[in-house]
Design a protein around this motif. Structure first.
Motif, PDB file in Angstrom:
ATOM      1  N   GLY A 152       0.808  -1.204   0.000  1.00  0.00           N
ATOM      2  CA  GLY A 152       0.000   0.000   0.000  1.00  0.00           C
ATOM      3  C   GLY A 152       0.846   1.260   0.000  1.00  0.00           C
ATOM      4  N   PHE A 153       0.213   2.373   0.321  1.00  0.00           N
ATOM      5  CA  PHE A 153       0.879   3.670   0.333  1.00  0.00           C
ATOM      6  C   PHE A 153       0.714   4.320   1.711  1.00  0.00           C
ATOM      7  CE2 PHE A 153       0.449   2.903  -4.118  1.00  0.00           C
ATOM      8  CZ  PHE A 153       1.530   3.549  -4.712  1.00  0.00           C
ATOM      9  N   SER A 154       1.757   5.028   2.115  1.00  0.00           N
ATOM     10  CA  SER A 154       1.736   5.778   3.365  1.00  0.00           C
ATOM     11  C   SER A 154       1.721   7.262   3.027  1.00  0.00           C
ATOM     12  CB  SER A 154       2.959   5.445   4.216  1.00  0.00           C
ATOM     13  OG  SER A 154       3.026   4.053   4.478  1.00  0.00           O
ATOM     14  N   THR A 155       0.777   8.001   3.621  1.00  0.00           N
ATOM     15  CA  THR A 155       0.604   9.417   3.312  1.00  0.00           C
ATOM     16  C   THR A 155       0.998  10.261   4.512  1.00  0.00           C
ATOM     17  OG1 THR A 155      -1.241   8.875   1.836  1.00  0.00           O
ATOM     18  CG2 THR A 155      -1.005  11.171   2.508  1.00  0.00           C
ATOM     19  N   PHE A 156       1.832  11.278   4.251  1.00  0.00           N
ATOM     20  CA  PHE A 156       2.295  12.181   5.301  1.00  0.00           C
ATOM     21  C   PHE A 156       1.762  13.584   5.021  1.00  0.00           C
ATOM     22  CE2 PHE A 156       5.321   8.748   5.079  1.00  0.00           C
ATOM     23  CZ  PHE A 156       5.598   8.462   6.411  1.00  0.00           C
ATOM     24  N   ARG A 157       1.073  14.148   5.996  1.00  0.00           N
ATOM     25  CA  ARG A 157       0.601  15.534   5.879  1.00  0.00           C
ATOM     26  C   ARG A 157       1.633  16.442   6.516  1.00  0.00           C
ATOM     27  NH1 ARG A 157      -5.480  16.510   6.483  1.00  0.00           N
ATOM     28  NH2 ARG A 157      -5.202  15.891   4.299  1.00  0.00           N
ATOM     29  N   LEU A 158       2.161  17.404   5.745  1.00  0.00           N
ATOM     30  CA  LEU A 158       3.258  18.247   6.197  1.00  0.00           C
ATOM     31  C   LEU A 158       2.846  19.666   6.543  1.00  0.00           C
ATOM     32  CD1 LEU A 158       5.974  17.139   3.611  1.00  0.00           C
ATOM     33  CD2 LEU A 158       5.525  16.211   5.887  1.00  0.00           C
ATOM     34  N   SER A 159       1.628  20.072   6.225  1.00  0.00           N
ATOM     35  CA  SER A 159       1.200  21.455   6.458  1.00  0.00           C
ATOM     36  C   SER A 159      -0.076  21.489   7.279  1.00  0.00           C
ATOM     37  CB  SER A 159       0.980  22.191   5.137  1.00  0.00           C
ATOM     38  OG  SER A 159       2.188  22.336   4.423  1.00  0.00           O
ATOM     39  N   THR A 160      -0.265  22.617   7.949  1.00  0.00           N
ATOM     40  CA  THR A 160      -1.532  22.899   8.615  1.00  0.00           C
ATOM     41  C   THR A 160      -2.235  24.015   7.860  1.00  0.00           C
ATOM     42  OG1 THR A 160      -0.602  24.575  10.096  1.00  0.00           O
ATOM     43  CG2 THR A 160      -0.475  22.284  10.818  1.00  0.00           C
ATOM     44  N   SER A 161      -3.474  24.266   8.226  1.00  0.00           N
ATOM     45  CA  SER A 161      -4.243  25.305   7.532  1.00  0.00           C
ATOM     46  C   SER A 161      -3.706  26.703   7.812  1.00  0.00           C
ATOM     47  CB  SER A 161      -5.716  25.223   7.967  1.00  0.00           C
ATOM     48  OG  SER A 161      -5.832  25.364   9.374  1.00  0.00           O
ATOM     49  N   TYR A 162      -2.818  26.836   8.832  1.00  0.00           N
ATOM     50  CA  TYR A 162      -2.293  28.157   9.190  1.00  0.00           C
ATOM     51  C   TYR A 162      -0.974  28.475   8.493  1.00  0.00           C
ATOM     52  CZ  TYR A 162      -5.653  27.390  12.935  1.00  0.00           C
ATOM     53  OH  TYR A 162      -6.797  27.111  13.643  1.00  0.00           O
ATOM     54  N   ASP A 163      -0.387  27.520   7.793  1.00  0.00           N
ATOM     55  CA  ASP A 163       0.908  27.738   7.171  1.00  0.00           C
ATOM     56  C   ASP A 163       0.784  28.726   6.009  1.00  0.00           C
ATOM     57  OD1 ASP A 163       1.998  25.991   8.935  1.00  0.00           O
ATOM     58  OD2 ASP A 163       2.135  24.304   7.544  1.00  0.00           O
ATOM     59  N   LEU A 164       1.782  29.592   5.886  1.00  0.00           N
ATOM     60  CA  LEU A 164       1.793  30.564   4.797  1.00  0.00           C
ATOM     61  C   LEU A 164       1.984  29.860   3.461  1.00  0.00           C
ATOM     62  CD1 LEU A 164       1.814  33.567   3.974  1.00  0.00           C
ATOM     63  CD2 LEU A 164       4.303  33.546   4.277  1.00  0.00           C
ATOM     64  N   ILE A 165       2.868  28.860   3.450  1.00  0.00           N
ATOM     65  CA  ILE A 165       3.109  28.066   2.248  1.00  0.00           C
ATOM     66  C   ILE A 165       2.574  26.668   2.477  1.00  0.00           C
ATOM     67  CG2 ILE A 165       4.877  27.159   0.688  1.00  0.00           C
ATOM     68  CD1 ILE A 165       6.667  29.472   1.512  1.00  0.00           C
ATOM     69  N   GLN A 166       1.651  26.264   1.665  1.00  0.00           N
ATOM     70  CA  GLN A 166       1.044  24.956   1.811  1.00  0.00           C
ATOM     71  C   GLN A 166       1.860  23.899   1.056  1.00  0.00           C
ATOM     72  OE1 GLN A 166      -1.745  24.017   3.665  1.00  0.00           O
ATOM     73  NE2 GLN A 166      -1.557  26.089   4.511  1.00  0.00           N
ATOM     74  N   ILE A 167       2.314  22.895   1.768  1.00  0.00           N
ATOM     75  CA  ILE A 167       3.059  21.789   1.160  1.00  0.00           C
ATOM     76  C   ILE A 167       2.090  20.636   0.931  1.00  0.00           C
ATOM     77  CG2 ILE A 167       4.960  20.162   1.464  1.00  0.00           C
ATOM     78  CD1 ILE A 167       6.304  22.176   3.265  1.00  0.00           C
ATOM     79  N   PRO A 168       2.027  20.117  -0.282  1.00  0.00           N
ATOM     80  CA  PRO A 168       1.087  19.013  -0.537  1.00  0.00           C
ATOM     81  C   PRO A 168       1.469  17.753   0.240  1.00  0.00           C
ATOM     82  CG  PRO A 168       2.561  19.336  -2.415  1.00  0.00           C
ATOM     83  CD  PRO A 168       2.805  20.484  -1.483  1.00  0.00           C
ATOM     84  N   ASP A 169       0.468  16.915   0.464  1.00  0.00           N
ATOM     85  CA  ASP A 169       0.717  15.646   1.141  1.00  0.00           C
ATOM     86  C   ASP A 169       1.660  14.780   0.309  1.00  0.00           C
ATOM     87  OD1 ASP A 169      -1.067  16.603   2.949  1.00  0.00           O
ATOM     88  OD2 ASP A 169      -2.726  15.310   2.332  1.00  0.00           O
ATOM     89  N   ILE A 170       2.464  13.996   1.003  1.00  0.00           N
ATOM     90  CA  ILE A 170       3.419  13.100   0.344  1.00  0.00           C
ATOM     91  C   ILE A 170       2.966  11.656   0.544  1.00  0.00           C
ATOM     92  CG2 ILE A 170       5.794  12.250   0.315  1.00  0.00           C
ATOM     93  CD1 ILE A 170       6.722  14.983   1.173  1.00  0.00           C
TER      94      ILE A 170
END
Length: 427
Positions: free
Chosen positions: A47-65
């Motif tokens: 399967g795949f493992s997904t990592f969320r790197l940003s919160t809704s408050y971050d100035l720059i949003q990094i997409p999930d990996i």
């Protein structure tokens, strides 16, 4: 390694110096690399493992990996074997395994573990790190207390009692006065009082320092538990409802992805922790006080001959350490939980002592060790939420397993201050 020396009436003499090689780190690296290769690669999960790197408050949003779980496990395992080989080569050259190599190895292993355990799930990385920093705060304060005390030659087993005394006193004083800053001051005084007893018996009356520390931990645990049951619970609204410190976001820095909300959206206690680590690290190695502290911890007789008051220096340093630990104990009630509960430190003082040993009695290394143990403690909660395949009993043991392996294996060859735990009696 050989060194040549000559005398006026003889030929050059070759002096041999033996280089002691510690293979502890490469051996443990190899064990963990093989475990990673087998668990994450050979018997890895699909399967795949997904990592969320940003919160809704971050100035720059990094997409999930999203990473393929088994393939990532194979890559991590191979990289760990390569780092093991590098560590073995460095040790074979007569040098110690550097700190950066240990950090890289630990980070890679943790990435492989998180990838394996989060297969088919979403892992919020900022939340994991924010919780890790929060749980690390009392550990780091306790570790700074231990570093200062032991660098001056006094083993501080009483960190647990100092943390607990600080937590209890800060809760009661802040509840009565409704001023959390006064609670912090009271916590520092409580920590100093506990350390005063340790210093009096260990330094003045030459009682075994470990025994005194253990007795103090039991005494403070029993005393705070009794007062909690008989006093605080009877009138919780007045005596056990302290106001908590609010988080203070630092403009600009808080918007940095990943590290912004982790490091720069914290309470004043956490910001004081940053300053404390920096001040202790600078003062211990760059000031006269630090030189005297290290001298009485390494060779008190020599320090005495140059006019340094050994026992007074130790007494002052143990008191400073108690104030720092008491301040850290206040975080339990004024920055985290919001009220005092019986035995709420839950062994944090002993983990802080392990951080001192893991950090080789160095403030920066001890801070990193405290962050590691805090991360392991928070990891058990996060893994339980995302539905990790690991048994719940193993998750409860995880912080202590990490502590044991870190101190026993990754610390490598270390040496405590030469006079640590040895009372000084002036001839």
């Amino acid at each position: 390694m050989s060194v040549q020396a000559t005398t006026p009436s003889s030929a050059p003499i070759t002096l041999e110096r033996t280089v002691v090689k510690s293979w502890k780190a490469p051996i443990f690296f190899g064990i963990f690399a093989l475990v990673a290769l087998l668990a994450f690669g050979v018997f890895g999960r699909e399967g795949f493992s997904t990592f969320r790197l940003s919160t809704s408050y971050d100035l720059i949003q990094i997409p999930d990996i999203s990473l393929p779980t088994r393939a990532t496990g194979w890559i991590i395992g191979i990289l760990l074997l390569a780092l093991t080989a590098l560590s073995a080569w460095i040790v074979n050259q007569g040098r110690k395994t550097p700190l950066w190599l240990t950090i890289v190895f630990g980070v890679l292993f943790m990435v492989g573990f998180l990838t394996w355990t989060s297969a088919g799930s979403l892992l919020p990385v900022p939340g994991l790190l924010i919780g890790a920093v929060s749980l690390s705060v009392p550990l780091i304060f306790g570790a700074m207390s231990g570093v200062i005390s032991e660098r001056s030659g006094v083993i501080n087993i009483a960190i647990e009692g100092q943390l607990l005394a600080g937590a209890f006193t800060s809760a009661m004083v802040a509840s009565i006065t409704r001023q959390p800053l006064l609670g912090l001051v009271a916590a520092m005084i409580a920590g100093v009082l506990v350390s005063f007893i340790l210093a009096a018996f260990a330094i003045k009356y030459v009682v075994d320092q470990i025994i005194v520390g253990v007795v103090l931990n039991v005494l403070v645990t029993g005393l705070t538990g009794f007062l909690y049951s008989q006093v605080l619970q009877e009138n919780a609204a007045l005596l056990n409802s302290p106001p908590r410190f609010e988080r203070i976001p630092i403009p600009g820095l808080v918007s940095i992805p990943i590290i912004g909300p982790v490091l720069f959206n914290q309470t004043i206690i956490v910001y004081v922790m940053y300053i404390t680590v920096a001040v202790v690290a600078y003062a211990l190695f760059r000031t006269r006080w630090g030189l005297r502290t290290r001298s009485v911890g390494e060779h008190p007789t020599a320090a005495d001959t140059v006019g340094i008051k050994v026992n007074m220096t130790r007494f002052i340093n143990v008191s400073i350490g108690g104030a720092i630990a008491g301040f850290g104990g206040a975080y339990f009630t004024l920055g985290s939980v919001g009220s005092f509960t019986k035995e709420m430190t839950a062994g944090a003082g002993f983990i802080a002592l392990a951080a001192v040993i893991f950090g080789r009695w160095d403030p920066i290394r001890a801070m990193l060790a405290g962050l590691l143990f805090g991360f392991a403690t928070n990891l058990q909660s996060v893994l339980g939420i995302i539905g990790s395949p690991l048994p719940s009993e193993f998750l409860l043991m995880l912080p202590y397993i990490v502590t044991i392996f870190a101190v026993a294996g990754f610390v490598g060859q270390s040496r405590a201050p030469a006079a640590d735990g040895k009372p000084y009696i002036k001839a």
